[in-house]
Design an enzyme around this catalytic site. Structure first.
Site, PDB file in Angstrom:
ATOM      1  N   GLU A  19      80.675  68.550 -15.008  1.00  0.00           N
ATOM      2  CA  GLU A  19      81.262  67.216 -14.956  1.00  0.00           C
ATOM      3  C   GLU A  19      80.561  66.239 -15.905  1.00  0.00           C
ATOM      4  O   GLU A  19      80.563  65.028 -15.673  1.00  0.00           O
ATOM      5  CB  GLU A  19      81.269  66.700 -13.513  1.00  0.00           C
ATOM      6  CG  GLU A  19      82.147  67.600 -12.630  1.00  0.00           C
ATOM      7  CD  GLU A  19      82.539  66.972 -11.320  1.00  0.00           C
ATOM      8  OE1 GLU A  19      83.727  66.659 -11.147  1.00  0.00           O
ATOM      9  OE2 GLU A  19      81.647  66.796 -10.473  1.00  0.00           O
ATOM     10  N   HIS A  38      76.535  60.759 -10.600  1.00  0.00           N
ATOM     11  CA  HIS A  38      77.687  61.345  -9.914  1.00  0.00           C
ATOM     12  C   HIS A  38      77.143  62.266  -8.833  1.00  0.00           C
ATOM     13  O   HIS A  38      76.284  63.101  -9.102  1.00  0.00           O
ATOM     14  CB  HIS A  38      78.570  62.122 -10.895  1.00  0.00           C
ATOM     15  CG  HIS A  38      79.646  62.890 -10.184  1.00  0.00           C
ATOM     16  ND1 HIS A  38      80.619  62.261  -9.442  1.00  0.00           N
ATOM     17  CD2 HIS A  38      79.870  64.223 -10.058  1.00  0.00           C
ATOM     18  CE1 HIS A  38      81.410  63.183  -8.908  1.00  0.00           C
ATOM     19  NE2 HIS A  38      80.977  64.382  -9.253  1.00  0.00           N
ATOM     20  N   HIS A  40      77.882  64.034  -4.531  1.00  0.00           N
ATOM     21  CA  HIS A  40      78.860  64.440  -3.514  1.00  0.00           C
ATOM     22  C   HIS A  40      78.314  64.162  -2.110  1.00  0.00           C
ATOM     23  O   HIS A  40      78.112  65.089  -1.330  1.00  0.00           O
ATOM     24  CB  HIS A  40      79.178  65.941  -3.646  1.00  0.00           C
ATOM     25  CG  HIS A  40      79.798  66.349  -4.941  1.00  0.00           C
ATOM     26  ND1 HIS A  40      79.946  67.668  -5.307  1.00  0.00           N
ATOM     27  CD2 HIS A  40      80.339  65.627  -5.954  1.00  0.00           C
ATOM     28  CE1 HIS A  40      80.542  67.741  -6.505  1.00  0.00           C
ATOM     29  NE2 HIS A  40      80.787  66.511  -6.917  1.00  0.00           N
ATOM     30  N   HIS A 106      86.083  64.176  -3.183  1.00  0.00           N
ATOM     31  CA  HIS A 106      85.199  64.653  -4.227  1.00  0.00           C
ATOM     32  C   HIS A 106      83.780  64.065  -4.096  1.00  0.00           C
ATOM     33  O   HIS A 106      82.864  64.785  -3.715  1.00  0.00           O
ATOM     34  CB  HIS A 106      85.820  64.312  -5.589  1.00  0.00           C
ATOM     35  CG  HIS A 106      85.050  64.822  -6.769  1.00  0.00           C
ATOM     36  ND1 HIS A 106      85.553  64.805  -8.045  1.00  0.00           N
ATOM     37  CD2 HIS A 106      83.806  65.343  -6.873  1.00  0.00           C
ATOM     38  CE1 HIS A 106      84.653  65.312  -8.880  1.00  0.00           C
ATOM     39  NE2 HIS A 106      83.589  65.644  -8.191  1.00  0.00           N
TER      40      HIS A 106
END
Ligand SMILES: [Zn+2]
Length: 182
Positions: A19, A38, A40, A106
């Site tokens: 990603e 980023h 999760h 996500h």
């Protein structure tokens, strides 16, 4: 490597993260961003897929997290893996000028001018979604915080909000390291 994952020293043995476009495309479009996170986190995931509204349900408990909710947190409705630049574009559009975005099904994407600022923002967002989720699990609706109380909450400044919180976690990590090595 550069924002497209290319670099002369990468060689054969390194592979860029799947990603990477989340990071690279934000850096290209938002020059003020010095860090892109980023992750999760579970509570944000559950809030997102349950479509639980991210309201400012507390006050002085965590002022930056409360303000985050007060200002509104954009939600990216798609759940795909962002492994191509064209897949990052709609996410960046929904984020707009905001430093945080909940990615439904996500995770989260958070920006900041420094690693410290972005990290503490992500941690504050965790504190917000954890509290919201736990209240939702009680089956009760958190009452609104009065406008008067919100108005009275001070801006604690970036030293208090970011630097000291960052130091606390760095210290905590070091102690954990020490504990594990004994
Ligand atoms: Zn992801």
């Amino acid at each position: 490597m550069d924002f497209d994952g290319k670099g002369p020293h990468k060689g054969e043995q390194y592979q860029v993260p799947n990603e990477l476009p989340i990071h690279g495309e934000i850096y290209k479009k938002r020059p003020e961003a010095g860090c892109v996170i980023h992750a999760h986190p579970k509570e944000a995931l559950i809030c997102g897929i349950s479509e639980i509204e991210l309201r400012p349900i507390f006050g002085a408990f965590n002022i930056p997290a409360m303000r985050m909710a007060l200002e509104g947190i954009p939600v990216f409705p798609r759940s795909y893996l962002v492994n191509r630049p064209e897949l990052a574009a709609p996410l960046i559009e929904i984020m707009g000028e905001k430093p945080i975005c909940l990615m439904k099904g996500h995770g989260i994407t958070v920006t900041g001018k420094s690693v410290e600022e972005a990290t503490v923002r992500a941690l504050n967002f965790n504190a917000l979604t954890r509290a919201i989720l736990q209240v939702a699990q009680t089956g009760r609706r958190a009452p609104e915080i009065s406008a008067e109380d919100i108005e009275k909450l001070p801006d604690l400044g970036s030293t208090f909000t970011d630097t000291w919180v960052w130091r606390y976690y760095v210290r905590k990590l070091k102690e954990e390291d020490l504990r594990l090595s004994h």
